[in-house]
Design a protein around this motif. Sequence first.
Motif, PDB file in Angstrom:
ATOM      1  N   GLU A   1      -6.008  70.889 -77.703  1.00  0.00           N
ATOM      2  CA  GLU A   1      -5.928  69.791 -78.649  1.00  0.00           C
ATOM      3  C   GLU A   1      -5.043  70.230 -79.796  1.00  0.00           C
ATOM      4  N   GLU A   2      -4.040  69.451 -80.076  1.00  0.00           N
ATOM      5  CA  GLU A   2      -3.133  69.763 -81.164  1.00  0.00           C
ATOM      6  C   GLU A   2      -3.298  68.683 -82.225  1.00  0.00           C
ATOM      7  N   MET A   3      -3.719  69.113 -83.397  1.00  0.00           N
ATOM      8  CA  MET A   3      -3.898  68.182 -84.508  1.00  0.00           C
ATOM      9  C   MET A   3      -2.548  67.943 -85.173  1.00  0.00           C
TER      10      MET A   3
ATOM     11  N   LYS B   1      -3.649  67.513 -75.481  1.00  0.00           N
ATOM     12  CA  LYS B   1      -3.844  66.249 -76.193  1.00  0.00           C
ATOM     13  C   LYS B   1      -3.412  66.380 -77.645  1.00  0.00           C
ATOM     14  N   PHE B   2      -2.864  65.305 -78.161  1.00  0.00           N
ATOM     15  CA  PHE B   2      -2.474  65.243 -79.564  1.00  0.00           C
ATOM     16  C   PHE B   2      -3.443  64.321 -80.277  1.00  0.00           C
TER      17      PHE B   2
ATOM     18  N   THR C   1      -7.373  73.910 -86.018  1.00  0.00           N
ATOM     19  CA  THR C   1      -7.866  73.199 -84.857  1.00  0.00           C
ATOM     20  C   THR C   1      -8.597  74.171 -83.962  1.00  0.00           C
ATOM     21  N   LYS C   2      -9.354  73.639 -83.028  1.00  0.00           N
ATOM     22  CA  LYS C   2     -10.154  74.489 -82.165  1.00  0.00           C
ATOM     23  C   LYS C   2      -9.917  74.119 -80.718  1.00  0.00           C
ATOM     24  N   ALA C   3      -9.805  75.112 -79.880  1.00  0.00           N
ATOM     25  CA  ALA C   3      -9.623  74.881 -78.455  1.00  0.00           C
ATOM     26  C   ALA C   3     -10.966  74.562 -77.832  1.00  0.00           C
ATOM     27  N   THR C   4     -10.978  73.657 -76.847  1.00  0.00           N
ATOM     28  CA  THR C   4     -12.208  73.324 -76.163  1.00  0.00           C
ATOM     29  C   THR C   4     -12.379  74.166 -74.911  1.00  0.00           C
TER      30      THR C   4
ATOM     31  N   GLY D   1      -7.841  78.487 -74.388  1.00  0.00           N
ATOM     32  CA  GLY D   1      -6.445  78.245 -74.579  1.00  0.00           C
ATOM     33  C   GLY D   1      -6.186  77.949 -76.024  1.00  0.00           C
ATOM     34  N   PRO D   2      -4.931  77.904 -76.418  1.00  0.00           N
ATOM     35  CA  PRO D   2      -4.673  77.709 -77.824  1.00  0.00           C
ATOM     36  C   PRO D   2      -4.812  76.277 -78.249  1.00  0.00           C
ATOM     37  N   ALA D   3      -5.139  76.092 -79.495  1.00  0.00           N
ATOM     38  CA  ALA D   3      -5.073  74.787 -80.118  1.00  0.00           C
ATOM     39  C   ALA D   3      -4.175  74.966 -81.315  1.00  0.00           C
ATOM     40  N   VAL D   4      -3.080  74.240 -81.354  1.00  0.00           N
ATOM     41  CA  VAL D   4      -2.071  74.429 -82.380  1.00  0.00           C
ATOM     42  C   VAL D   4      -2.081  73.248 -83.319  1.00  0.00           C
ATOM     43  N   SER D   5      -1.919  73.512 -84.581  1.00  0.00           N
ATOM     44  CA  SER D   5      -1.776  72.455 -85.561  1.00  0.00           C
ATOM     45  C   SER D   5      -0.325  72.404 -85.991  1.00  0.00           C
TER      46      SER D   5
END
Length: 152
Positions: free
Chosen positions: A38-40, A75-76, A87-90, A93-97
């Motif tokens: 998830e990318e915020m 997802k964005f 952001t936090k990965a579910t 994997g990475p979650a990038v902001s």
Amino acid sequence: MSSDLRSLIREVLAEELQAMRGGSGAHADTSPRPQVREEMVSIANDADLNRFVLRVLELARDGKSVQEIRNGRWKFRLQQAGTASATKATAPGPAVSASSASVEFDRGLVSERQVSALPEDSLVRAGKRVRFTPLAQDELRRKRIRVERKTS
């Protein structure tokens, strides 16, 4: 004595077969779960929108990232005003902001490909169970990405 031994063997076999059916212990499912990122994204003005488009173009260079986006594994999400920028990965994997360049890895092995998708001079928060491949560590140094270990 022979009947006692046979009944003991039957009990042990019954327990082991039950454990195999339950999917625990040595027979647990160890196949990797699909990675979901998830990318915020914070879009408050034209500059933010332009930054997001450049980020998507950067991701489009890698065919695997495009497939992850198309398959719903990347997802964005729009960041709400006044919320935390990390952001936090579910999944592992990475979650990038895109706006803050902050990433969290909760568990798993982080590869060079995952690190190369991160913006330069960003911050990576890694859980205790996270490990980085040697190539990923080289990429972290090259891109001047700071790694901060989470205590819990």
